[in-house]
Design an enzyme around this catalytic site. Structure first.
Site, short mmCIF file in Angstrom:
data_model
loop_
_atom_site.label_atom_id
_atom_site.label_comp_id
_atom_site.label_asym_id
_atom_site.label_seq_id
_atom_site.Cartn_x
_atom_site.Cartn_y
_atom_site.Cartn_z
CG ASP A 24 -0.30 0.20 2.53
OD1 ASP A 24 0.90 -0.12 2.65
OD2 ASP A 24 -0.97 0.67 3.48
CG ASP B 230 1.53 3.36 5.10
OD1 ASP B 230 0.82 2.58 4.43
OD2 ASP B 230 1.49 3.40 6.35
CG ASP C 103 1.37 -0.08 6.84
OD1 ASP C 103 0.78 0.00 5.74
OD2 ASP C 103 0.99 0.55 7.85
CE LYS D 7 -1.05 -2.26 8.31
NZ LYS D 7 -1.72 -1.43 9.32
C1 VG1 Z 1 -8.01 -0.35 9.02
C2 VG1 Z 1 -7.82 -1.85 9.18
C3 VG1 Z 1 -6.88 -2.14 10.34
C4 VG1 Z 1 -5.55 -1.41 10.12
C5 VG1 Z 1 -5.81 0.07 9.91
C6 VG1 Z 1 -4.55 0.83 9.55
O1 VG1 Z 1 -8.63 0.18 10.17
O2 VG1 Z 1 -9.06 -2.50 9.37
O3 VG1 Z 1 -6.70 -3.53 10.45
O4 VG1 Z 1 -4.71 -1.57 11.22
O5 VG1 Z 1 -6.75 0.26 8.83
O6 VG1 Z 1 -3.90 0.27 8.46
P1 VG1 Z 1 -10.21 0.49 10.25
O7 VG1 Z 1 -10.45 1.10 11.61
O8 VG1 Z 1 -10.53 1.41 9.11
O9 VG1 Z 1 -10.90 -0.82 10.07
V1 VG1 Z 1 -2.91 1.26 7.49
O10 VG1 Z 1 -2.14 0.34 6.36
O11 VG1 Z 1 -4.00 2.39 7.17
O12 VG1 Z 1 -1.80 2.07 8.53
CO CO Z 2 -0.64 1.35 5.39
#
Ligand code: VG1
Ligand code: CO
Length: 548
Positions: A283, A285, A287, A383
């Protein structure tokens, strides 16, 4: 030296960090004082931490290269200098992936770091921007920190600044603003060093020399430069293995979200005749990871389970043992079965990487994962998309099996969690909140009833007590657990920037060798979910926006 002056400001009411930092429309971030208010609230929070003396501390700054990244960095540098931070490390060209931020904080003994990214959300002046704060262990700030940041944003009346020209972000070297040393550094170095300690690069080089073919889609996000260096230069994959490798401010106008919907081009390449052996994407960034074989897809829950199962045999960095595994609650239970076979604990945490930090710091788990295409280990506190790619390369190189064969072997031994997430985006926030509240009320009456042919054994709103510091996080998602190991989970997203997004997680467990069709197995459960939530009646929707 220019002197510090104060700029008067008034609070913004909407700066509470969500699942992963503060994420808003870019134009919202561009309002006068908006960014400075939030970052100053971070500084005020840090200043209160015991033992923190800014004049002795290093801070790291970098982002995924999206629109507004460079402007934000220049503003953060002035704020950091006006706050008296001793040293700020900035990734060259303002670039740093989220896992690389974690590596730099840890290896450079920094106080923390600011990642400028809205992750997989689109970028551009009319799209999204975000800021995440990572703490000394290299991981996302836990809730006790983000809540204090939020409290500061509500009471802030001023922030300091000083008069200084913009810094040249494009050339390595060191400059001074006020009493602060600003160092531009190579964003690849620390991160690559961490990976070379874990993986057997010689084996992987030989694997590519032997003709293994892969395609890596960087989605015009931050992983392009990392993947080109690691896969093409260090591991000798042919030039052109990395596609969409230049970071762009708007990610080429696409969603930098590595899933079956937004990585459509990669998916069709992997489904074609003569497809490469392995397809992967990360993605914006860096991770998250998407993993594909010829005509097949590795579900993130299976990926976590299989990495846990195979790592000790296939990856030198994990040869000495695996202490445990952790997964977010909505993530499939595939890892639980591997954990029990390995006789190691499996932890179930709320959604968001910040909940893994304590477990990793305490040495309680080696691997962590989320269904949202996030996997990682104790090597960092974030991650890590490319790490997951190297894990799978290592498994394939050692086992001499295709991805489809690795999956099949796993399902034959452990059974398969058929899993999908259905997202309903842009719902009316009030209606969506009421819908979840109504289902919450209904949960106790569901226990003992039958859903898709199996008895409901538990139905609750997930609450997590951190086994390390005892902190409690309540209302983390509604779950309905069935006697046959199937589950239905629903929660509202904490990363969206408009309206509300319902996430519906469907899981059915079967010991059938894994050969059934995913949609066929899950459709009846999806229907039950629509009825339980009264989704059509309450929100006027019955078709998901995105299925992953
Ligand atoms: C989403 C995912 C979650 C992840 C978060 C950030 O959150 O479901 O598993 O840790 O994004 O990922 P939410 O609250 O929208 O379901 V990242 O790659 O945006 O740092
Ligand atoms: Co991300």
């Amino acid at each position: 030296m220019s002197s510090v002056t104060y700029i008067a400001t008034t609070p913004f009411a909407n700066q509470r960090p969500g699942t992963s930092g503060l994420r808003k429309k870019t134009r919202e971030f561009m309002q006068p004082h908006y960014l400075e208010n939030f970052v100053q609230a971070v500084f005020l929070t840090l200043r209160e931490e015991p033992g923190v003396d800014f004049s002795q501390e290093t801070l790291v700054v970098g982002g995924d290269g999206r629109y507004y990244n460079r402007t934000a960095i220049q503003r953060i540098l002035r704020l950091a200098a006006a706050n008296g931070v001793q040293r700020v490390l900035v990734g060259r060209a303002g670039l740093l992936s989220t896992p690389a931020m974690s590596a730099v904080i840890r290896r450079q003994h920094a106080l923390g770091g600011l990642v400028l990214s809205a992750s997989h959300n689109p970028g551009g002046i009319d799209a999204d921007f975000g800021i995440k704060y990572n703490i000394r262990n290299g991981g996302p700030a836990p809730e006790r920190v983000t809540e204090r940041i939020y409290q500061h944003t509500l009471t802030l009346t001023k922030y300091p600044t000083l008069d200084a020209p913009d810094i040249d972000l494009d050339h390595d070297g060191s400059t001074v603003i006020g009493n602060t040393q600003v160092v531009i550094f190579d964003p690849l170095a620390d991160y690559t060093a961490v990976l070379t300690e874990l993986f057997d690069f010689e084996t992987l080089r030989a694997f590519f020399r032997g003709g293994f073919r892969m395609v890596f889609d960087a989605m015009h996000g931050i992983t392009g430069p990392y993947a080109r260096y690691i896969l093409e230069e260090l591991l000798g994959a042919p030039a052109g293995t990395v596609i969409r490798g230049e970071p762009l401010e708007d990610f080429g106008g696409t969603h930098p979200d590595p899933n079956l919907t937004y990585a459509a081009e990669l998916v069709s390449r992997m489904n074609a005749d003569q497809a490469p052996d392995f397809g992967a994407a990360c993605d914006g960034d860096g991770d998250r990871n998407l993993l594909l074989g010829q005509q097949c897809f590795v579900s993130p829950g299976d990926s976590l389970a299989i990495i846990t199962e195979q790592a000790a045999d296939c990856i030198p960095g994990y040869r000495t043992g695996i202490t445990g595994v952790a997964r977010s609650m909505p993530t499939s239970t595939a890892a639980d079965r591997v954990a029990s076979a390995l006789r190691i604990p499996c932890y179930e945490t709320p959604t968001g990487w910040k909940f893994f930090g304590n477990l990793l710091d305490a040495g309680r788990c080696t691997f962590c994962g989320e269904e949202s295409f996030g996997t990682g280990s104790h090597h960092l506190r974030e991650k890590d998309g490319l790490w997951a790619v190297l894990c799978w390369l290592s498994i394939l190189a050692v086992r001499r099996q295709s991805i489809a064969e690795v999956l099949r072997t796993h399902w034959q031994r452990f059974g398969r969690s058929y899993f999908q997430r259905h997202d309903y985006e842009d719902l009316d926030a009030t209606m969506a909140t009421a819908m979840i509240a109504a289902l919450r009320q209904k949960l106790p009456s569901l226990v003992g009833t039958t859903l898709v042919g199996s008895r409901v054994v538990q139905a609750d709103d997930f609450s997590y007590t951190d086994p390390v510091d005892g902190s409690v996080s309540a209302q983390q998602g509604l779950r309905v657990l069935l006697a046959d190991g199937s589950r239905l989970v629903s929660r509202l997203s904490g990363t969206g920037t408009s309206g509300a997004t319902l996430r519906l997680y469907l899981e059915r467990y079967r010991r059938d060798g894994g050969s059934a069709g995913l949609d066929d197995v899950l459709a009846p459960l999806a229907q039950e979910a629509l009825q339980l939530l009264e989704l059509r009646e309450r929100c006027g929707r019955d078709t998901p926006t995105v299925i992953t």
